[in-house]
Write an enzyme that holds these catalytic residues in place. Structure first.
Site: not given
Ligand code: ATP
Ligand code: MG
Length: 140
Positions: A11, A59, A87, A93, A104, A114, A117
């Site tokens: 990212k 978000f 993962r 996350t 991470r 973070n 992805h």
């Molecule tokens: P990614 O899809 O980026 O790999 P992830 O699968 O671990 O991450 P998701 O739930 O898909 O998490 O959320 C996508 C992205 O949105 C996260 O990487 C994070 O940056 C952001 N995000 C998710 N939940 C929150 C939250 N509660 N507050 C702020 N940002 C969030």
């Molecule tokens: Mg995701």
């Protein structure tokens, strides 16, 4: 057990901090083979499309602003059970909850910024890989 491919993005914050090399090193050490890779910058509209599943969440606006704020590195990674294994390698996350040694934990600023992805299912890995790469850009 999942399929053998996943899609990752390094990212904008991690690219800006020069963590691309160290993150790719962790990926290589973990035994992933790079099938496709590019540095690119998402427009706001492309970031919104990529993260469409999160549309409406509080978000979403910040996330899509962040993901279009600078260049990213996208890659298709190959390894047995790729989704789950990757993962695990990237960790939770929120880097505060991520296990020691995960990408991470090592390189992420916060939950919102973070570092990387990783696809969450085989179907999404296919959709996300098609988002970035044509067939001729994949080298298996
Ligand atoms: P990614 O899809 O980026 O790999 P992830 O699968 O671990 O991450 P998701 O739930 O898909 O998490 O959320 C996508 C992205 O949105 C996260 O990487 C994070 O940056 C952001 N995000 C998710 N939940 C929150 C939250 N509660 N507050 C702020 N940002 C969030
Ligand atoms: Mg995701």
């Amino acid at each position: 057990m999942t399929g053998n491919r996943t899609l990752t993005m390094i990212k904008p914050e991690a690219v800006k901090k020069n963590f691309t090399g160290p993150i790719l090193n962790k990926i290589a050490e973990a035994g992933f083979h790079i099938v496709a890779m590019k540095m690119t910058r998402l427009s706001k509209a492309q970031a919104e499309a990529f993260y469409a599943v999160h549309k409406g969440k509080d978000f979403y606006e910040n996330l899509t602003d962040f993901m279009s704020s600078g260049p990213i590195v996208a890659a298709i990674l190959e390894k047995e059970n790729a989704i789950e294994t990757y993962r695990k390698l990237i960790g939770s996350t929120d880097p505060k909850d991520a296990e020691e040694g995960t990408i991470r934990k090592l390189f992420a600023e916060s939950k919102s910024y973070n570092a990387v992805h990783g696809s969450d299912s085989d179907e999404n890995a296919r959709i996300e890989s098609d988002f970035f790469f044509s067939e001729t850009e994949r080298y298996s």
